[in-house]
Motif scaffolding. Structure first.
Motif, short mmCIF file in Angstrom:
data_model
loop_
_atom_site.label_atom_id
_atom_site.label_comp_id
_atom_site.label_asym_id
_atom_site.label_seq_id
_atom_site.Cartn_x
_atom_site.Cartn_y
_atom_site.Cartn_z
N SER A 187 -68.68 -36.16 -34.34
CA SER A 187 -68.92 -37.02 -35.49
C SER A 187 -70.12 -36.51 -36.29
O SER A 187 -70.96 -35.78 -35.79
N THR A 188 -70.19 -36.94 -37.55
CA THR A 188 -71.36 -36.61 -38.37
C THR A 188 -72.59 -37.32 -37.83
O THR A 188 -73.72 -36.85 -38.01
N THR A 189 -72.40 -38.45 -37.16
CA THR A 189 -73.52 -39.18 -36.58
C THR A 189 -74.21 -38.35 -35.51
O THR A 189 -75.45 -38.35 -35.41
N THR A 209 -69.79 -44.91 -46.97
CA THR A 209 -70.36 -45.62 -45.85
C THR A 209 -71.74 -45.04 -45.52
O THR A 209 -72.16 -44.03 -46.09
N THR A 210 -72.45 -45.69 -44.62
CA THR A 210 -73.75 -45.21 -44.16
C THR A 210 -73.78 -45.23 -42.64
O THR A 210 -72.97 -45.90 -42.00
N GLN A 211 -74.72 -44.50 -42.09
CA GLN A 211 -74.89 -44.50 -40.64
C GLN A 211 -75.81 -45.65 -40.25
O GLN A 211 -76.84 -45.88 -40.87
N GLU A 212 -75.41 -46.37 -39.22
CA GLU A 212 -76.20 -47.50 -38.74
C GLU A 212 -76.32 -47.44 -37.22
O GLU A 212 -75.73 -46.56 -36.57
N VAL A 213 -77.07 -48.38 -36.68
CA VAL A 213 -77.26 -48.49 -35.23
C VAL A 213 -76.93 -49.92 -34.83
O VAL A 213 -77.33 -50.88 -35.51
N PRO A 269 -82.96 -45.95 -42.03
CA PRO A 269 -82.86 -44.99 -43.14
C PRO A 269 -82.56 -43.57 -42.68
O PRO A 269 -83.41 -42.69 -42.71
N PHE A 270 -81.32 -43.36 -42.27
CA PHE A 270 -80.96 -42.02 -41.79
C PHE A 270 -80.87 -40.99 -42.91
O PHE A 270 -81.09 -39.81 -42.69
N GLY A 271 -80.51 -41.41 -44.09
CA GLY A 271 -80.37 -40.43 -45.17
C GLY A 271 -79.28 -40.83 -46.14
O GLY A 271 -79.08 -42.00 -46.42
N THR A 272 -78.57 -39.84 -46.63
CA THR A 272 -77.59 -40.06 -47.69
C THR A 272 -76.35 -40.78 -47.15
O THR A 272 -76.07 -40.78 -45.96
#
Length: 312
Positions: free
Chosen positions: A176-178, A143-147, A234-237
């Protein structure tokens, strides 16, 4: 009188001896090529702390639509379906054999460490820091981090720089990692217990945006499709989700990894796997693009229940 064997007899004996030697060598070679006896799933079960338990206790989310949600007295969602598959594979088939335990994000590690649950299947990102505290099997999702922003701000909050604007109140869940990722990008966030608290706060005008995994945000978007928009930043990995197990029970970790891999191999062979069935039933319609089960890591070689059955 000459008692020595005839040349013809010696030739036959020599031929037989050579043939016998070659046969034994070939047999030895075959034996050498055979794998040593592998442990079985039953062997691992007997080593694990769940051996003999009448039920298995699995920590899940109760307020994350599409992932883990308590609805009308039953747990539903992608993580819950994966949890049911693993439980059934371990011999705990049916909800009557499972105790689902509702956990907030920040409670997942303490619940494993304190013996409150046997497993955690709850959007649990695998990180090096967490691996010092709990064991992980997987990954079973990437998964990826989003807003996610309300429609009233969809043209104003588009970038990480916008999130840094002190005029906006950004919300995320604690533990959370977020939370760590926002801090790394110098975004000041208001931390609450659950992502759902952020979403409710936005609807009530107390917050302006929420950041979390795309899977969790997709769940809330499915609840309020006309009120929100997910903004790709584009938060990262990418992050990998895993199933948490007590760090002191490597046998249980191996079993969970083995059965995740069994589903993965079914998917690769074109069979509709338990993973794909769960995904299509829950997350699939709300994700931006197609997804497939990632290959689990550190999967042990075990003899499965089915492999021990006599073949006809």
């Amino acid at each position: 009188m000459n008692d020595s064997p005839s040349p013809r007899f010696r030739s036959v004996a020599t031929t037989l001896a050579v043939a016998l030697t070659l046969t034994l060598a070939a047999a030895a070679g075959c034996d050498n090529r055979q794998d040593p006896q592998l442990p079985s799933v039953l062997d691992k079960l007997r080593e694990s702390h769940i051996d003999g338990q009448p039920k298995i206790r699995i920590g899940v989310a109760a307020t994350e639509p599409l992932m883990g949600e308590l609805r009308n007295g039953s747990y539903v969602g992608f993580d819950v379906e994966i949890a049911r598959y693993i439980a059934a594979s371990l011999g705990y088939e049916g909800d009557q054999r499972i105790d689902f335990v509702s956990l907030a994000t920040e409670d997942r590690i303490p619940a494993l460490q304190g013996g409150v649950v046997d497993l955690v299947v709850s959007s649990f990102s695998i990180t090096e820091e967490r691996k010092k505290q709990v064991g992980f099997a997987g990954p079973y999702f990437v998964t990826t981090q989003e807003v996610m922003v309300p429609n009233r701000l969809k043209d104003k909050i588009r970038t990480i720089e916008d999130l840094r604007d002190p005029a906006y109140k950004i919300c995320t869940s604690g533990g959370s990692t977020t939370e760590a990722e926002l801090e790394k990008h110098q975004v000041k966030a208001l931390v609450v217990k659950r992502v759902g608290d952020c979403v409710n706060g936005i609807r009530e005008g107390r917050y302006d945006a929420v950041s979390s995994d795309e899977t969790i945000l997709a769940g809330f978007l499915s609840q309020y499709p006309t009120e929100f928009e997910i903004v790709d930043m584009p938060f990262g990995t990418s992050e990998t989700l895993g199933i948490g197990v007590p760090i002191g029970d490597p046998a249980l970790r191996d079993l969970v990894a083995f059965f995740l891999d069994k589903s993965y191999q079914q998917g690769r062979s074109g069979i509709s796997s338990p993973w794909l069935t769960a995904y299509n039933r829950t997350l699939g319609p709300w994700m931006k693009g197609p997804k497939s089960q990632p290959q689990p890591l550190d999967v042990p070689k075990l003899v499965d229940f089915d492999d021990k059955a006599p073949r006809r």
